[in-house]
Design an enzyme around this catalytic site. Sequence first.
Site, PDB file in Angstrom:
ATOM      1  N   GLU A 139     -10.022  25.205  -0.107  1.00 41.34           N
ATOM      2  CA  GLU A 139     -10.047  24.301  -1.259  1.00 41.34           C
ATOM      3  C   GLU A 139      -8.653  23.741  -1.483  1.00 41.34           C
ATOM      4  OE1 GLU A 139     -10.804  25.992  -5.098  1.00 41.34           O
ATOM      5  OE2 GLU A 139      -9.397  27.637  -4.805  1.00 41.34           O
ATOM      6  N   GLU A 234     -15.647  29.856 -12.586  1.00 41.17           N
ATOM      7  CA  GLU A 234     -14.283  30.319 -12.343  1.00 41.17           C
ATOM      8  C   GLU A 234     -13.385  29.806 -13.473  1.00 41.17           C
ATOM      9  OE1 GLU A 234     -11.197  30.606  -8.571  1.00 41.17           O
ATOM     10  OE2 GLU A 234     -11.938  28.648  -9.185  1.00 41.17           O
TER      11      GLU A 234
END
Length: 252
Positions: A139, A234
Amino acid sequence: MIKYAANLTLLFTEWSFEDRFSAARDAGFEAVEFSFPRDMTATEIAENLRRTGLQQVLATVPLRLGSKGLAAQSGKAGDFREDFHLGLEYAVEGGSPLLHVLSGVVEQKNYSVSSGLFVDNMRWAIEEATRHDVKVVIEAINQTSVPGYFIRTLAGAVSWTQRLEGLGLILDLYHAAMERLDPLACLDLLLPQSDHLQIAGYPGRHEPNIGNLNLARVLDLVNSHSYTGWVGCEYQPADGTLKGMRWLDHFR
């Protein structure tokens, strides 16, 4: 129906790490993700998953003290492989189909050299993981949160997944927003090629209904794309994990 996974690194911190599995299950989650659990073995993690009936949907290669990963770090190939094998053990034991590899902080003047190292390390890692039916994913991390992180932009992350066969993408809408991108546009464009989606409110990284993220539209887009992966929660609770779960109760 959208499938939500609790990030046990940021959620349920009122409990010990071991007890967070039960807390997540009791809160209605069917799956979890988390960064490397330093105080539990892979076998202990697997036992907790079996005991609670939870799935682990994302594992992470461990980070050394003061590091944000080694995949693009000069002179660290041996350490990278050692850490990767440990992370892979946790993914395999926990039944996680995805393993997140972090690349580390790199100075711009060294970027071309680091890129070559990243290619070599990731090709090796992808081959190793594939033997165990695990997919390596990356990511982008915004430059405000981690200045100098090797994968500086979402476009850069996408480019790497196109260049390296078998490499997957985590689409993190918080990091996209911090990059001053439109999270909805990113979601609409990239969700079909993403292996995992993570959400949090912007700009505070609290519950996804706090701040400027249009959560209702995000979830509508997820449904419209018939996304079959998991949505990782998250975020850092603004005022206690369970109290902050009201958004999930509403949308679920």
